[in-house]
Design a protein around this motif. Structure first.
Motif, mmCIF file in Angstrom:
data_model
loop_
_atom_site.group_PDB
_atom_site.id
_atom_site.type_symbol
_atom_site.label_atom_id
_atom_site.label_comp_id
_atom_site.label_asym_id
_atom_site.label_seq_id
_atom_site.Cartn_x
_atom_site.Cartn_y
_atom_site.Cartn_z
ATOM 1 N N MET A 144 0.820 -1.213 0.000
ATOM 2 C CA MET A 144 0.000 0.000 0.000
ATOM 3 C C MET A 144 0.853 1.262 0.000
ATOM 4 N N PHE A 145 2.068 1.139 0.533
ATOM 5 C CA PHE A 145 2.970 2.296 0.559
ATOM 6 C C PHE A 145 3.984 2.233 -0.571
ATOM 7 N N ASP A 146 3.819 1.305 -1.493
ATOM 8 C CA ASP A 146 4.807 1.114 -2.553
ATOM 9 C C ASP A 146 5.057 2.419 -3.297
ATOM 10 N N SER A 147 6.307 2.584 -3.719
ATOM 11 C CA SER A 147 6.648 3.857 -4.350
ATOM 12 C C SER A 147 5.934 4.048 -5.681
ATOM 13 N N LEU A 148 5.596 2.966 -6.353
ATOM 14 C CA LEU A 148 4.947 3.096 -7.664
ATOM 15 C C LEU A 148 3.444 2.907 -7.580
ATOM 16 N N TYR A 149 3.036 1.894 -6.770
ATOM 17 C CA TYR A 149 1.642 1.471 -6.818
ATOM 18 C C TYR A 149 0.876 1.866 -5.560
ATOM 19 N N SER A 150 1.381 2.847 -4.812
ATOM 20 C CA SER A 150 0.760 3.184 -3.538
ATOM 21 C C SER A 150 -0.709 3.549 -3.676
ATOM 22 N N VAL A 151 -1.565 2.770 -3.032
ATOM 23 C CA VAL A 151 -2.990 3.074 -3.077
ATOM 24 C C VAL A 151 -3.273 4.291 -2.200
ATOM 25 N N VAL A 152 -2.454 4.498 -1.205
ATOM 26 C CA VAL A 152 -2.627 5.657 -0.330
ATOM 27 C C VAL A 152 -2.463 6.935 -1.151
ATOM 28 N N ASN A 153 -1.380 6.969 -1.904
ATOM 29 C CA ASN A 153 -1.150 8.158 -2.721
ATOM 30 C C ASN A 153 -2.190 8.297 -3.819
ATOM 31 N N TRP A 154 -2.543 7.168 -4.404
ATOM 32 C CA TRP A 154 -3.541 7.212 -5.487
ATOM 33 C C TRP A 154 -4.828 7.856 -4.984
ATOM 34 N N THR A 155 -5.249 7.419 -3.814
ATOM 35 C CA THR A 155 -6.483 7.948 -3.237
ATOM 36 C C THR A 155 -6.351 9.438 -2.953
ATOM 37 N N ALA A 156 -5.261 9.796 -2.289
ATOM 38 C CA ALA A 156 -5.078 11.194 -1.922
ATOM 39 C C ALA A 156 -5.008 12.077 -3.167
ATOM 40 N N ILE A 157 -4.357 11.569 -4.206
ATOM 41 C CA ILE A 157 -4.257 12.364 -5.432
ATOM 42 C C ILE A 157 -5.635 12.543 -6.064
ATOM 43 N N HIS A 158 -6.393 11.446 -6.096
ATOM 44 C CA HIS A 158 -7.708 11.540 -6.744
ATOM 45 C C HIS A 158 -8.724 12.294 -5.906
ATOM 46 N N LEU A 159 -8.472 12.426 -4.618
ATOM 47 C CA LEU A 159 -9.342 13.269 -3.796
ATOM 48 C C LEU A 159 -8.873 14.716 -3.837
ATOM 49 N N GLY A 160 -7.789 14.929 -4.552
ATOM 50 C CA GLY A 160 -7.273 16.282 -4.675
ATOM 51 C C GLY A 160 -6.536 16.781 -3.448
ATOM 52 N N LEU A 161 -6.130 15.863 -2.572
ATOM 53 C CA LEU A 161 -5.450 16.290 -1.345
ATOM 54 C C LEU A 161 -3.976 16.594 -1.569
ATOM 55 N N ILE A 162 -3.355 15.865 -2.474
ATOM 56 C CA ILE A 162 -1.926 16.091 -2.723
ATOM 57 C C ILE A 162 -1.685 16.118 -4.227
ATOM 58 N N ASN A 163 -0.521 16.615 -4.592
ATOM 59 C CA ASN A 163 -0.165 16.644 -5.999
ATOM 60 C C ASN A 163 0.585 15.368 -6.362
ATOM 61 N N PRO A 164 0.365 14.856 -7.555
ATOM 62 C CA PRO A 164 1.126 13.673 -7.958
ATOM 63 C C PRO A 164 2.614 13.992 -8.002
ATOM 64 N N PRO A 165 3.518 13.059 -7.747
ATOM 65 C CA PRO A 165 3.215 11.658 -7.449
ATOM 66 C C PRO A 165 2.926 11.405 -5.964
ATOM 67 N N GLY A 166 2.910 12.425 -5.146
ATOM 68 C CA GLY A 166 2.643 12.209 -3.728
ATOM 69 C C GLY A 166 3.897 11.800 -2.992
ATOM 70 N N PRO A 167 3.816 11.764 -1.654
ATOM 71 C CA PRO A 167 5.023 11.510 -0.865
ATOM 72 C C PRO A 167 5.571 10.101 -1.088
ATOM 73 N N ASN A 168 6.852 9.994 -0.947
ATOM 74 C CA ASN A 168 7.520 8.703 -1.019
ATOM 75 C C ASN A 168 7.540 8.144 0.395
ATOM 76 N N TRP A 169 6.513 7.382 0.735
ATOM 77 C CA TRP A 169 6.249 7.022 2.125
ATOM 78 C C TRP A 169 7.428 6.415 2.863
ATOM 79 N N LEU A 170 8.072 5.462 2.219
ATOM 80 C CA LEU A 170 9.089 4.732 2.971
ATOM 81 C C LEU A 170 10.490 5.250 2.709
ATOM 82 N N GLY A 171 10.601 6.343 1.936
ATOM 83 C CA GLY A 171 11.928 6.831 1.591
ATOM 84 C C GLY A 171 12.309 8.128 2.285
#
Lengths: 434, 286, 312
Positions: free
Chosen positions: C147-174
């Motif tokens: 879920m926190f994957d740098s490429l396939y993060s569903v967390v980021n995908w959701t946040a981006i599509h809700l307009g909360l963050i700009n793509p590509p979104g934070p690199n969670w584990l980096g």
């Protein structure tokens, strides 16, 4: 007095359950008594067919020798705990797979393999020096090299063509083409994180630029040099202009996905992405190709992982285990092992490298050449205990990560030097000094 | 718990408030599980498609990952092993812990405090490297590479934990109840079994559930003390067979996680309902 | 039934047999007390004391995985103390444990109160809330990693599509801050049900009369919580906080799977660093020193906490 009945019933059922489980446990005993059992612990190969082939050969050997052979496979990183537990309890498998510094760490626990190494070396064209170095400790051969893994450049031909660039011959080339590729939306990727691949790439790049981590003596830090500083600067530029921040979080699988997703254009990795793509019939397999690991001012050098076979001293089947190893190295067996592993398993013996799988497959053709310039991590030092600590503590990628996070390069290197000194300080005392 | 007379409006308001509060918790708890289920039913091509919607399955539900799990690995054997080990280890630990917990919570004798602390301190022993010397013990006992290695060693972390949890519950039971029984001539053992235990059912259920979960999920001992595929537990088996080098079999891994957690979920739901609703009625009145 | 039992015992007492004397001996409080803890003590002495002693010995020797070492006193401890990675780990562990346990305590009590109410779909909801604790950690953490994957993060995908963050979104584990947040979030996710259920059992055992009395006194729901629930929950809370703290301090899986201590050692915990140095690195002595380092401190903490619990 219902409770009395209950208690009795409970006793009965629990005794029954106990008897049931213990009989299950005893069932195996007769089988062991009948036949000698040789046990072998290795990691699960990422190409399942390679494990299948190994088990098939084990079966054949078992029939010939009138014994049973059990091959247990577990996930690679789990082997650390397994080996340590077997050494501590002096019990476990007869034969185990080792890597990196293991023959040095377990020097006192492993059987001398000098006879076997000489026999196989004479027969099959000699061992590659880098393979020999990983098994030959001060007190002799403690393992025999089994297969090694090349770390070439894996790239997406279509994206390279679209950008009008050639596969990089040097690390500076990579920086140049990477900048173009990133603008095209296809960055390159070298992990700068806590994972094995991050280590391997760093050693390769450092060597190509003439740097080293440890002196040949295996204990004097040599990381704090101008050459290493250049490497860190190069990394910083690559990170900024040709990669994306995700490389800071990668594990060993991330760069594979990066390439296979169609986003990434280039990674420094074993050929596993391609093999996996072919196996899973992913269309992107056609776009992926490999080229030899890039070079630099100090020539071409590439780090590798050599997997070796070792026998515990506590084993009761030492000679049987040696026979089994000999059997695995019979020409036709080793050849089918190479095929089973889809060309991933590269032979440490020169004669086996003449296998047609490489010559006949254009995307693998460059692989045997890698043998000319690979070294085990730690080179020019031997892969000793200090090297192991440097590797598993991810000191090298962390130097780069610190610099990327804003620490001056010199300070990052000084930090690394400090850590390397600490790693070398607690160095394992080897017994058989030469 | 709204026992008193309250207006209908207040009750509705409180119910709405309760449900509204529950939603974030449920979402937080369930989303990863939902995601695991989705991943286990998705085609690899869709899983690795950067443009796909990660929440949904758009290119059809497939059962290949489950089929791989059941027919290409020995998953069912592993589940059976996990079940036997968890049931036996938990039951044994429970008995030991009930005895010890009762003794430490209720009886007065010299050294009781020290024993209590000693039992607890074992829980503090950092587990990371403990498996190394413990593996020696397992070999001395002649049970290495069998499921007995796990049945025997799991109580080491279950008993201290269970004892302490039970001590807490035993203390909530009023002493007078026991004293009455003793005065009536019941033996101490009878008092424990007939009077105290029925009143400590919530605690016992709690300890059983947690013990079962801890054993079911245990990883390090299961990895190091057992080598043969036929004797592995579900968790170790799944990770050992489905993570291969830098290739993860995501679909089957997640399928394994889903199937391996279902039996416990069912037990939990069943037990919990029993102990929460069965006891609110007031079994624990002083 | 009780009468029959007593009658039986009365007749046995009438003829003093050896059995009766044994029984009488056994009925003494201290004998009975000792005999009940014998199994637990046997287990601890047999299976914990030796390994623990060996672990202590490891930490005081230059023991490597393949070669038993010699006694070297406290040198391992001095060496790790001077190591910057270890210092970082100490800091990480405390930040991690404090934040995670605080979240689990507040949310856990809250969740327990919610679960305690009577509501529809009770079974389903209780089951759902418990799931994180039930799913084998080794596997559920993998799912979080995905879920926190740098490429396939569903967390980021959701946040981006809700307009909360700009793509590509934070690199969670980096990145340090995000990685620490991610690790704590997963720990809270996993540990919350443990907290909630134990507290729930505590709530169940609070006699209802207390609430009725409080209500008669005119206490509102906050007042009831403050003056009835909380004080009566204290013993259970103390135990559960204690366990949760220990669980959290010794957490291993989450970090090992998600970050392996990265980025630059900012998520290393004692257990992961001990594993890294002692097992993958082979320096068992130093690894044991890392893992035992906290033992005296935790021991003192537990001692105080236990005294508090006992006094309650």
């Amino acid at each position: 007095m219902s409770s009395g009945i209950n208690r009795r019933r409970f006793l009965k059922t629990s005794a029954g359950a106990l008897a049931g489980t213990s009989s299950m446990f005893l069932e195996r005993a007769p089988a062991i008594a009948q036949k000698r059992e040789l046990t072998f612990l290795t990691f699960n190969h990422f190409v399942p067919a390679s494990d299948d082939e190994l088990r098939r050969q084990a079966e054949v050997f078992a029939k010939q020798a009138g014994v049973t052979v059990r091959v247990d496979t577990i996930q690679g990183p789990q082997l650390f705990a397994k080996r340590a537990a077997q050494a501590a309890s002096q019990s476990g498998h007869d034969l185990i797979v080792t890597g990196a510094a293991d023959p040095f760490l377990y020097e006192q626990q492993l059987v001398d393999m000098g006879d076997l190494a000489a026999y196989l070396g004479d027969r099959y064209g000699g061992w590659y020096p880098f393979a020999r170095d990983t098994c030959q400790t001060a007190s002799g051969w403690r393992a025999v090299p089994w297969f090694w893994v090349a770390f070439p450049g894996c790239y997406n031909e279509v994206q390279f063509k679209k950008a009008g660039v050639q596969p990089p011959k040097t690390w500076d080339d990579l920086l140049k083409v990477g900048k173009i590729l990133k603008k095209q939306g296809n960055p390159v990727g070298i992990p700068i994180s806590h994972c094995t691949d991050a280590n391997i790439s760093f050693w390769s790049i450092l060597w190509c630029n003439g740097g080293k981590v440890l002196e040949t003596d295996g204990k004097t830090p040599a990381i704090n040099s101008d050459k290493a500083a250049q490497v860190v600067e190069w990394y910083k530029e690559l990170y900024r202009d040709a990669m994306e921040p995700e490389v800071l979080s990668w594990d060993n699988a991330s760069n594979n996905r990066f390439l296979l997703s169609g986003k990434g254009s280039w990674i420094h990795n074993a050929i596993s992405p391609y093999v996996a793509a072919v196996e899973k019939k992913m269309p992107i397999a056609d776009e992926i190709n490999h080229h030899n690991s890039p070079g630099g001012p100090a020539g071409i050098h590439s780090a590798t992982g050599v997997n070796s076979l070792a026998i515990w001293k506590f084993s009761k089947n030492i000679s049987l285990a040696k026979d089994f190893i000999k059997f695995l190295y019979q020409k036709e067996n080793y050849d089918s092992f190479i095929v089973g592993g889809s060309a991933f398993n590269q032979p440490p013996l020169k004669r086996f490298a003449e296998h047609p799988i490489w010559a006949s497959h254009p995307k693998y053709a460059m692989l045997p050449k890698e043998a000319e310039y690979v070294h085990e991590q730690g080179w020019p030092a031997k892969p000793n205990a200090a090297v192991q600590l440097i590797v598993v503590n991810f000191i090298l990628p962390d130097i780069v990560a610190k610099a990327i996070n804003g620490m001056p390069t010199k300070r990052a290197l000084a930090w690394g030097e400090d850590q390397i000194r600490l790693a070398a300080q607690g160095k394992l005392e080897t017994k058989g000094k030469t | 718990m709204n026992v008193g007379v309250r207006s209908r409006g207040a009750r509705i308001r409180s119910a709405v408030f309760g449900y509204a509060n529950m939603i974030p918790f449920i979402a937080f708890a369930l989303f990863p599980f939902y995601y695991m289920v989705i991943t286990s039913l998705k085609k690899d091509a869709e899983l690795y498609n950067l443009k796909a919607v990660p929440f949904l399955i758009q290119t059809g539900v497939i059962t290949d990952h489950y089929r791989y799990l059941f027919f290409k690995t020995e998953f069912l054997t592993w589940m059976k092993n996990s079940l036997i080990i968890s049931v036996v280890a938990t039951s044994v630990s429970l008995v030991i812990a009930i005895l010890a917990g009762y003794s430490l919570a209720r009886l007065r004798y010299r050294g009781v405090g020290t024993f209590g602390t000693a039992v607890f301190i074992t829980y503090l022993v950092p587990p990371t490297l403990l498996f190394l010397p413990l593996s020696q013990v397992v070999v001395w006992l002649g049970i290495s590479d069998t499921i007995w290695a796990l049945i025997v060693t799991y109580p080491t972390f279950l008993v201290p934990f269970s004892t302490w949890l039970l001590m807490g519950y035993f203390r909530t039971i009023p002493r007078e109840v026991e004293e009455c029984a003793l005065v009536d001539g019941a033996s101490r053992m009878q008092t424990l079994c007939r009077i105290v235990l029925p009143m400590a059912v919530p605690g016992i259920v709690c300890v059983t559930l947690f013990g079962f979960t801890l054993t079911w999920n245990e990883f390090t001992y299961a990895l190091t003390f057992v080598s043969q595929t036929a004797n592995k537990t579900a968790v170790v088996g799944v990770t050992a067979d489905l993570i291969r080098g830098d290739i993860y079999y995501w679909g089957s891994l997640m399928a394994g996680a889903v199937v391996a957690s279902l039996p416990i979920v069912i037990i939990y739901v069943w037990f919990l309902d029993y102990y929460v609703s069965g006891l609110t009625a007031g079994a624990v009145k002083g | 039934m009780a009468i029959g039992e007593r009658a039986l015992e009365a007749t046995e007492l009438a003829r003093p047999s050896r059995l009766a004397r044994v029984r009488e001996w056994w009925e003494q409080e201290h004998v009975f007390g000792y005999s009940l803890i014998v199994p637990a003590l046997a287990l601890i002495v047999g299976l914990v004391a030796y390994p623990f002693g060996m672990a202590i010995y490891f930490s005081l020797s230059d023991y490597w995985v393949g070669s038993p070492g010699q006694f070297i006193g406290l040198r391992n401890f001095w060496e790790i103390l001077g190591n910057e990675i270890f210092q970082q780990t100490v800091y990480n562990t405390f930040v991690f444990a404090l934040i995670a346990v605080a979240f689990k305590t507040v949310l856990g009590v809250w969740l327990a109160m919610l679960l305690f109410r009577d509501f529809k779909f009770k079974r389903l909801i209780r089951g759902a809330v418990l799931l994180p604790w039930v799913i084998p950690t080794a596997l559920s953490v993998l799912a979080w990693g995905w879920m926190f994957d740098s490429l396939y993060s569903v967390v980021n995908w959701t946040a981006i599509h809700l307009g909360l963050i700009n793509p590509p979104g934070p690199n969670w584990l980096g990145l340090t801050g995000y990685a620490v947040t991610a690790v704590i979030a997963v720990n809270v996710w996993r540990g919350l049900p443990f907290f909630a259920i134990i507290v729930l059992a505590g709530l169940v055992s609070i006699p209802r009369e207390y609430y009725e009395a409080a209500e008669v006194d005119g206490a509102g729901s906050w007042g009831r919580f403050r003056h009835v629930t909380l004080p009566l929950l204290k013993p259970v809370l103390a135990v559960v906080i204690l366990f949760s703290t220990i669980f959290t301090f010794s957490d291993f899986n989450i970090v090992q799977v998600l970050t392996r201590g990265g980025p630059v050692n900012t998520t290393h915990l004692f257990a992961t660093l001990a594993y890294q140095i002692g097992l993958t690195g082979g320096n068992l002595g130093q690894g044991a020193a890392v893992s035992l380092f906290l033992f005296p401190l935790l021991g003192a903490f537990v001692f105080l906490q236990l005294r508090y619990i006992r006094r309650e």
